[in-house]
Design an enzyme around this catalytic site. Structure first.
Site, mmCIF file in Angstrom:
data_model
loop_
_atom_site.group_PDB
_atom_site.id
_atom_site.type_symbol
_atom_site.label_atom_id
_atom_site.label_comp_id
_atom_site.label_asym_id
_atom_site.label_seq_id
_atom_site.Cartn_x
_atom_site.Cartn_y
_atom_site.Cartn_z
ATOM 1 N N GLU A 81 0.824 -1.210 0.000
ATOM 2 C CA GLU A 81 0.000 0.000 0.000
ATOM 3 C C GLU A 81 0.861 1.264 0.000
ATOM 4 O OE1 GLU A 81 -2.169 -3.427 1.658
ATOM 5 O OE2 GLU A 81 -0.261 -2.482 2.154
ATOM 6 N N PRO A 285 11.582 -13.406 -0.871
ATOM 7 C CA PRO A 285 10.444 -13.686 0.017
ATOM 8 C C PRO A 285 9.655 -12.425 0.331
ATOM 9 C CG PRO A 285 12.453 -14.742 0.817
ATOM 10 C CD PRO A 285 12.862 -13.805 -0.284
#
Length: 449
Positions: A81, A285
């Site tokens: 975000e 990751p």
């Protein structure tokens, strides 16, 4: 559906003050329960102490009165975000003071790197004393929440103080839709949000399905499309540094797995290695704290991955081994290096990560079937012929081998993907126009302290 929900909401309006009191007491009980552990950890960890202070809003900047152009709080819960806010923040700072907030450590790290000249703060717990301190310190005149980060007491407190709040680049997953339908917009305080600027008509339909007033919903697009790394000369320096560090040979394919989740790293590495033994493999990751777990899993399978931080510290590079990225904020630059990209969170029941990031850089995209969090984006690339969907490790191996053996097909897929992303641009301007039309950025009266 909407009429039934509205009727139900009207029947519980009189209960809301009591529910808010119960909600506050629940937070207080939880804080009392965890306080011994928090205090103990805070003694030994400065980072943890800073986290606690931020979440309780007992530390942080105390800003003066807002300037004439207003002070806009832009909030994104975590890395995705925060990065999505780039184009919107860049437009807002021209006429307003902007404060950026995030909830997670990784989100704050990325926000501080992206916005070194702005005030960056940790978003508080949805606990009334913390919220009131936070609002008094920041004194926002408007609040923009990226995607759908709605905390009921926060929205209640801002609305009570005349601070308009909007959801921008709004989206709602099927799981969230089901949860919100159980509680209704009144309990989540959606009725106190002035504008829902949705990414797509699909998400707009979902907002309407949970009882949001249709007059408050506009489809403005995904602002992240405007901020994606695409033909940006200023970003080339980071790509070149990584290319030199990893000794990337233009003749050798580079296979990258981005934003991976538990178990995906091993599955993807095995598929990559079997499909193209000569390829360079890079693993990123989603959550860097998982790196020790990934090292163990790959080591047990016979791989000896090298950490990016250790390579930067001078470790000798072994091109035959995977590179495991244990830093934050470098994925887009790494996408610039790769031949093709697997997007994580799609081989496990997670819902997927953003497939548009590699597509923006003209990379063919591979993803598994779990894309509920990014259905419109996955559909966009699928319809453009820019991505391949696979069901299991064997299918991934076949897809990689097919693309490596057909470089012209891979190039065409990448071009189609970049074109599809380019066609999505303009969401930032549409969002600004919607915010202006709903008087979010220029409220008629200043907030009450």
């Amino acid at each position: 559906m909407v009429e039934q929900t509205t009727g139900k909401n009207s029947r519980i309006q009189w209960l809301l003050p009591l529910l808010r009191l119960v909600y506050d007491l629940a937070w207080l009980s939880l804080l009392l329960l965890v306080s011994p552990w928090w205090l103990t950890r805070s003694v030994f960890s400065r980072e943890f102490r800073a986290m606690v202070a931020g979440r309780l809003a007992i530390a942080g900047p105390r800003l003066g009165p807002p300037p004439s152009g207003g002070r806009i709080l832009v909030h994104g819960v975590s890395v995705g975000e925060v990065k999505a806010s780039q184009s919107l923040v860049a437009a807002l700072v021209k006429d307003h003071e902007v404060v950026v907030s995030a909830s997670t450590d990784s989100g704050l790290t990325v926000a501080r790197a992206l916005y070194p000249d702005l005030t960056v703060v940790r978003f508080p717990l949805d606990f009334r004393p913390s919220l009131l301190r936070f609002i008094r310190c920041i004194q926002p005149t408007s609040v923009l929440l990226l995607e759908l980060e709605v905390w009921p007491l926060f929205v209640h407190c801002t609305e009570r103080r005349g601070i308009p709040t909007a959801i921008v680049s709004g989206r709602i997953t099927p799981a969230s839709l089901a949860n919100y339908q159980r509680f209704g917009p009144a309990l989540t305080h959606f009725d106190r949000i002035a504008l829902f600027a949705a990414q797509s008509e699909l998400y707009a339909q979902r907002f309407r399905a949970i009882g949001v007033d249709p007059a408050r919903i506009l489809v403005t697009g995904n602002v992240k499309s405007d901020g994606l790394q695409m033909e940006k000369p200023w970003a080339q320096e980071a790509v070149d540094e990584l290319r030199k560090l990893l000794a990337i040979d233009p003749k050798v394919p580079v296979l990258l797995a981005g934003s991976t989740h538990a178990t995906e790293e091993l599955l993807v590495t095995e598929a990559f290695a079997a499909a193209a033994p000569e390829a360079r493999i890079i693993l990123v990751p989603r959550h860097p704290p998982r790196v020790p777990e990934v090292l163990k899993d790959l080591g047990q399978a016979g791989f000896s991955p090298q950490l990016l931080t250790e390579l930067r510290a001078g470790q000798k590079l072994d091109p035959s081994q995977p590179v495991l990225v244990d830093t934050i904020g470098e994925l887009e630059s790494l996408y610039g290096l790769c031949t093709l990209a697997f997007v994580g969170g799609t081989l496990v029941e997670h819902g997927g990560q953003n497939v548009l990031e590699p597509a923006a850089q003209a990379k063919p995209v591979l993803h598994g079937p779990s894309v509920s969090n990014f259905q419109p984006e996955a559909a966009l690339l699928g319809q453009a012929g820019a991505s391949l969907l696979f069901r299991n490790q064997g299918d991934l191996q076949d897809a990689v081998a097919h693309l490596i053996g057909n470089p012209e097909l891979a190039k065409t897929m990448g071009e189609h993907g970049q074109g599809a992303v380019r066609g999505q641009r303009g969401a930032t301007q549409r969002t600004l126009e919607a915010l202006d039309a709903f008087r979010i950025l220029h409220p008629e009266s200043p907030p009450r302290n």
